[in-house]
Design a protein around this motif. Structure first.
Motif, mmCIF file in Angstrom:
data_model
loop_
_atom_site.group_PDB
_atom_site.id
_atom_site.type_symbol
_atom_site.label_atom_id
_atom_site.label_comp_id
_atom_site.label_asym_id
_atom_site.label_seq_id
_atom_site.Cartn_x
_atom_site.Cartn_y
_atom_site.Cartn_z
ATOM 1 N N GLN A 177 0.808 -1.209 0.000
ATOM 2 C CA GLN A 177 0.000 0.000 0.000
ATOM 3 C C GLN A 177 0.848 1.269 0.000
ATOM 4 O OE1 GLN A 177 -3.299 -0.315 -0.368
ATOM 5 N NE2 GLN A 177 -2.944 -2.547 -0.371
ATOM 6 N N ALA A 178 2.155 1.132 -0.041
ATOM 7 C CA ALA A 178 3.039 2.292 0.032
ATOM 8 C C ALA A 178 2.960 3.109 -1.246
ATOM 9 C CB ALA A 178 4.469 1.842 0.280
ATOM 10 N N GLY A 179 3.208 4.426 -1.110
ATOM 11 C CA GLY A 179 3.239 5.289 -2.268
ATOM 12 C C GLY A 179 4.551 5.197 -2.998
ATOM 13 N N ALA A 180 4.638 5.949 -4.093
ATOM 14 C CA ALA A 180 5.833 5.875 -4.936
ATOM 15 C C ALA A 180 7.080 6.325 -4.187
ATOM 16 C CB ALA A 180 5.623 6.722 -6.193
ATOM 17 N N ASP A 181 6.981 7.413 -3.386
ATOM 18 C CA ASP A 181 8.151 7.903 -2.661
ATOM 19 C C ASP A 181 8.596 6.908 -1.601
ATOM 20 O OD1 ASP A 181 8.174 10.190 -4.177
ATOM 21 O OD2 ASP A 181 7.008 11.367 -2.739
ATOM 22 N N GLN A 182 7.638 6.297 -0.898
ATOM 23 C CA GLN A 182 7.991 5.300 0.109
ATOM 24 C C GLN A 182 8.672 4.089 -0.538
ATOM 25 O OE1 GLN A 182 3.867 5.219 1.878
ATOM 26 N NE2 GLN A 182 5.047 5.043 3.781
ATOM 27 N N LEU A 183 8.173 3.659 -1.695
ATOM 28 C CA LEU A 183 8.786 2.528 -2.382
ATOM 29 C C LEU A 183 10.205 2.851 -2.806
ATOM 30 C CD1 LEU A 183 5.782 1.389 -4.606
ATOM 31 C CD2 LEU A 183 6.773 0.120 -2.707
ATOM 32 N N LYS A 184 10.425 4.082 -3.243
ATOM 33 C CA LYS A 184 11.747 4.469 -3.724
ATOM 34 C C LYS A 184 12.766 4.480 -2.606
ATOM 35 C CE LYS A 184 14.167 8.225 -6.109
ATOM 36 N NZ LYS A 184 14.026 9.569 -6.728
ATOM 37 N N ASN A 185 12.373 4.905 -1.403
ATOM 38 C CA ASN A 185 13.317 5.085 -0.305
ATOM 39 C C ASN A 185 13.152 4.050 0.789
ATOM 40 O OD1 ASN A 185 14.514 7.565 -1.339
ATOM 41 N ND2 ASN A 185 12.556 8.530 -0.888
ATOM 42 N N SER A 186 12.681 2.866 0.446
ATOM 43 C CA SER A 186 12.524 1.784 1.413
ATOM 44 C C SER A 186 13.394 0.612 1.000
ATOM 45 C CB SER A 186 11.055 1.345 1.486
ATOM 46 O OG SER A 186 10.240 2.395 1.952
ATOM 47 N N PRO A 187 13.821 -0.208 1.962
ATOM 48 C CA PRO A 187 14.628 -1.384 1.615
ATOM 49 C C PRO A 187 13.880 -2.299 0.654
ATOM 50 C CG PRO A 187 14.631 -0.985 3.991
ATOM 51 C CD PRO A 187 13.589 -0.083 3.412
ATOM 52 N N THR A 188 14.605 -2.810 -0.323
ATOM 53 C CA THR A 188 14.031 -3.694 -1.332
ATOM 54 C C THR A 188 14.816 -4.995 -1.369
ATOM 55 O OG1 THR A 188 13.266 -1.839 -2.698
ATOM 56 C CG2 THR A 188 13.493 -3.977 -3.767
ATOM 57 N N LEU A 189 14.108 -6.098 -1.202
ATOM 58 C CA LEU A 189 14.726 -7.410 -1.351
ATOM 59 C C LEU A 189 14.701 -7.790 -2.833
ATOM 60 C CD1 LEU A 189 13.040 -9.297 1.637
ATOM 61 C CD2 LEU A 189 15.289 -8.208 1.601
ATOM 62 N N PHE A 190 15.753 -8.446 -3.292
ATOM 63 C CA PHE A 190 15.767 -8.863 -4.690
ATOM 64 C C PHE A 190 16.356 -10.264 -4.811
ATOM 65 C CE2 PHE A 190 19.860 -6.742 -4.055
ATOM 66 C CZ PHE A 190 20.760 -7.594 -4.665
ATOM 67 N N MET A 191 15.961 -10.939 -5.877
ATOM 68 C CA MET A 191 16.483 -12.267 -6.192
ATOM 69 C C MET A 191 16.661 -12.360 -7.696
ATOM 70 S SD MET A 191 14.988 -16.118 -5.420
ATOM 71 C CE MET A 191 13.530 -15.867 -6.438
ATOM 72 N N THR A 192 17.859 -12.765 -8.118
ATOM 73 C CA THR A 192 18.182 -12.896 -9.536
ATOM 74 C C THR A 192 18.546 -14.342 -9.850
ATOM 75 O OG1 THR A 192 18.993 -10.621 -9.662
ATOM 76 C CG2 THR A 192 19.703 -12.132 -11.402
ATOM 77 N N LEU A 193 17.970 -14.862 -10.920
ATOM 78 C CA LEU A 193 18.300 -16.195 -11.422
ATOM 79 C C LEU A 193 18.682 -16.066 -12.890
ATOM 80 C CD1 LEU A 193 15.340 -18.276 -9.912
ATOM 81 C CD2 LEU A 193 17.670 -18.087 -9.008
ATOM 82 N N GLY A 194 19.672 -16.873 -13.314
ATOM 83 C CA GLY A 194 20.097 -16.792 -14.704
ATOM 84 C C GLY A 194 20.666 -18.096 -15.221
ATOM 85 N N TYR A 195 20.539 -18.290 -16.523
ATOM 86 C CA TYR A 195 21.100 -19.459 -17.217
ATOM 87 C C TYR A 195 21.854 -18.941 -18.432
ATOM 88 C CZ TYR A 195 21.420 -23.513 -20.288
ATOM 89 O OH TYR A 195 21.890 -24.488 -21.129
ATOM 90 N N PHE A 196 23.146 -19.370 -18.566
ATOM 91 C CA PHE A 196 23.990 -18.814 -19.605
ATOM 92 C C PHE A 196 24.833 -19.911 -20.269
ATOM 93 C CE2 PHE A 196 23.357 -15.756 -16.211
ATOM 94 C CZ PHE A 196 22.796 -14.693 -16.909
ATOM 95 N N PRO A 197 24.588 -20.235 -21.536
ATOM 96 C CA PRO A 197 25.472 -21.151 -22.270
ATOM 97 C C PRO A 197 26.858 -20.527 -22.416
ATOM 98 C CG PRO A 197 23.393 -20.801 -23.436
ATOM 99 C CD PRO A 197 23.452 -19.776 -22.356
ATOM 100 N N ILE A 198 27.894 -21.350 -22.294
ATOM 101 C CA ILE A 198 29.270 -20.865 -22.428
ATOM 102 C C ILE A 198 29.938 -21.406 -23.672
ATOM 103 C CG2 ILE A 198 31.564 -20.880 -21.360
ATOM 104 C CD1 ILE A 198 30.202 -20.840 -18.649
ATOM 105 N N GLN A 199 29.809 -22.693 -23.918
ATOM 106 C CA GLN A 199 30.433 -23.291 -25.104
ATOM 107 C C GLN A 199 29.565 -24.442 -25.589
ATOM 108 O OE1 GLN A 199 34.596 -24.293 -24.645
ATOM 109 N NE2 GLN A 199 34.544 -25.771 -26.319
#
Length: 574
Positions: A309-331
């Motif tokens: 329910q937070a506004g745009a300013d609160q979202l911008k200046n609040s801690p954000t958890l993130f998770m990144t997943l990736g798959y990359f062919p090499i050879q």
């Protein structure tokens, strides 16, 4: 007799006037049509209007005019028929049986022509004006709508580079296994079979990068970037001058699509990207060189601790958890069922505070698969594909080739002895409490969890020591803001008289990270090194700055290799 001549003369005069009127109207219509077509042709020649669009516009206008003409003629015929019926009804019965030829008075013809001409002129002009407003034809500083969705950018860097080698370094002490693998043996590589470790060098180098991003929709964009550099080298975009006037190599460095999913407040809760993409990981150049692009797919999910329910300013200046997943062919080898690839995952927290300070912490695991070399059977070349296509120096290697009468000291092909499964921990704090100047402290520790001494011995017959730790600590002070990726942001966005400096200590054991993708500047690339990095930048004008980089490094084990390098750069963004 005279009366008949007068009548005949009068009829000829009226007929001539009618013919002239018709001719004038026909000429006026032709002039209107030609003027419109010439206007559209001029817009095409000036590049304001696409030729295909112009053809479609003319066809649409002609169709509309034809429809209007047919409708007007139909209405005229209906009016005449109704008038004839009323006239016939009023006639005596005897006259009704008479055969009559319908006569259209000249004033009715004139009225039809005027209505058609007026409607044709209005339709054509209105269509052209509407199209011009929609696509902003000819307005100063304005372009068609599709142009506003494309952004071009680029940079150019001129560099003077000096490399100085320690007095204790020994010649022919470090084989260049990349050159040996490419050439197919030590003898075939010739003078390139060994790295230069004793002769000081001075080079002039240049880098040029041109990028394009296109806004496909509000959430989807595509990016393409070309750059100079050796096409076989994935981590350097430098072009060394001194090729007897030979032209530079240009390669496609990035080509990707990205989809940002946002909530109603504009918060990006999911980013998906694929192709040859920018680096999706938060890391230092210990693990990933800053010029490295990634081939594959990646996704980053984000969750703000401010709540839904937070506004745009609160979202911008609040801690954000993130998770990144990736798959990359090499050879990829078309003859093999197994291929080389890397899968990775990272979790972390990113907190941009109200005073523009920023805290970023992350933990990552990068799992390389099928990178280890496999020894060939005697006389076979079946496992040649297991040797790496690209490497720098430092990782533990062993001989993959097993040819008849092959000299053990002169291998035809070498491969990696260890597996690489990297656990990496990153932290950075950007303190912005000194106005426009930032103080940024960054640290990263990496451990190769895939090192297995027994498995390596079975694979290679060599007993390698455990050299699997790497770390970096860096302090940066100045105007340049912190970069989201944790990389050195010196020179980014400097205005006139802006400055920044940094100092870093780096330590990379032989098998701590994959030497193919680590920083190509420190120790002139690779692992098995420790030392210092000093950097400084000064803004000449907006988007133009000077940069100075000094590297001092020594090898950790094996033959001594001390290298000092100094770079002096002139950079421009455009």
């Amino acid at each position: 007799m005279r009366s008949k001549q007068h009548k005949l003369l009068m009829a000829l005069l009226l007929s001539s006037m009618a013919s002239l009127a018709v001719a004038d109207e026909k000429e006026e219509l032709m002039m209107l049509r030609n003027t419109t077509l010439n206007l559209i042709d001029a817009l095409v020649e000036q590049g304001v209007l696409d030729g295909k669009k112009a053809k479609l516009l003319v066809q649409a206008a002609e169709a509309k005019a034809k429809k209007a003409t047919e409708q007007a003629m139909a209405e005229s015929r209906a009016t005449q028929a109704q008038a004839a019926q009323r006239s016939e009804a009023a006639l005596p019965d005897a006259e009704k049986k008479a055969v009559r030829v319908t006569y259209v008075p000249d004033f009715v013809k004139d009225q039809i022509r005027q209505e058609i001409r007026k409607e044709l002129k209005g339709d054509v002009v209105n269509d052209v004006i509407a199209k011009a407003k929609e696509e902003k034809w000819g307005l100063p500083g304005s372009f068609p709508e599709w142009v506003s969705r494309i952004k071009l950018s680029g940079d150019l860097r001129l560099r003077g580079q000096g490399n100085w080698y320690g007095q204790e370094n020994q010649p022919f002490s470090y084989p260049d296994y990349q050159a040996i693998n490419v050439a197919g043996g030590v003898d075939q590589a010739g003078q390139d079979a060994f790295m230069n470790t004793t002769n000081d060098q001075s080079w002039m180098r240049e880098r040029v990068r041109l990028g394009l991003t296109a806004k496909v929709s509000d959430d989807i964009m595509a990016g393409v970037r070309i750059t100079t550099g050796n096409l076989r080298d994935p981590i350097s975009t430098n072009q060394t001058m001194g090729n007897t006037g030979g032209r530079y190599q240009i390669g496609l460095d990035q080509a990707y699509a990205k989809w940002d999913l946002k909530n109603d407040q504009g918060f990006k809760y999911l980013t998906l990207q694929g192709g040859r993409t920018p680096n999706p990981w938060v890391a230092t150049d210990n693990v990933w060189d800053q010029d490295l692009s990634f081939e594959g797919i990646a996704g980053t999910a984000r969750y703000s601790l401010a709540g839904g329910q937070a506004g745009a300013d609160q979202l911008k200046n609040s801690p954000t958890l993130f998770m990144t997943l990736g798959y990359f062919p090499i050879q990829i080898d078309q003859q093999q069922s197994e291929n080389k690839w890397m899968g990775g995952g990272q979790v972390g927290l990113d907190w941009l505070q109200t005073n523009h300070s920023r805290l970023t912490v992350a933990a990552a695991y990068y799992d390389y698969n099928n990178l280890q070399g496999q020894r060939n059977a005697l006389g076979s070349r079946t496992n040649d594909w297991t040797s790496p296509q690209w490497m720098q120096k430092g990782n533990s290697l062993f001989t993959v080739s097993n040819d008849f009468n092959e000299d053990p000291n002169k291998p035809r092909l070498v491969g990696l002895a260890s597996d690489y499964n990297l656990a990496s921990f990153f932290a950075s704090y950007d303190y912005a409490g000194f106005g426009d100047k930032h103080v940024i402290l960054t640290g990263e520790y990496t451990k190769n969890m895939g090192f297995d001494q027994k498995a390596m011995f079975r694979r290679s017959g060599v007993n390698f020591s455990d050299q699997t730790n790497a770390y970096q600590v860096r302090l940066q002070v100045g105007h340049s803001p912190a970069s989201d990726g944790g990389g050195d942001s010196l020179g980014t966005g400097l205005n006139s008289h802006d400055w920044n400096v940094s100092v870093a200590y780096k330590y990379l054991e032989a098998d701590a990270v994959l030497d193919a993708f680590t920083d190509s500047d420190f120790h002139l690339g690779g692992t098995n090194a420790k030392g210092w990095v000093l950097r400084g930048s000064y803004g000449l004008t907006k988007n133009a700055w000077l940069g100075v980089h000094y590297f001092s490094s020594d090898s950790l084990q094996g033959p001594p290799l001390a290298v000092d390098s100094l770079y002096a750069d002139v950079n421009v963004n455009f």
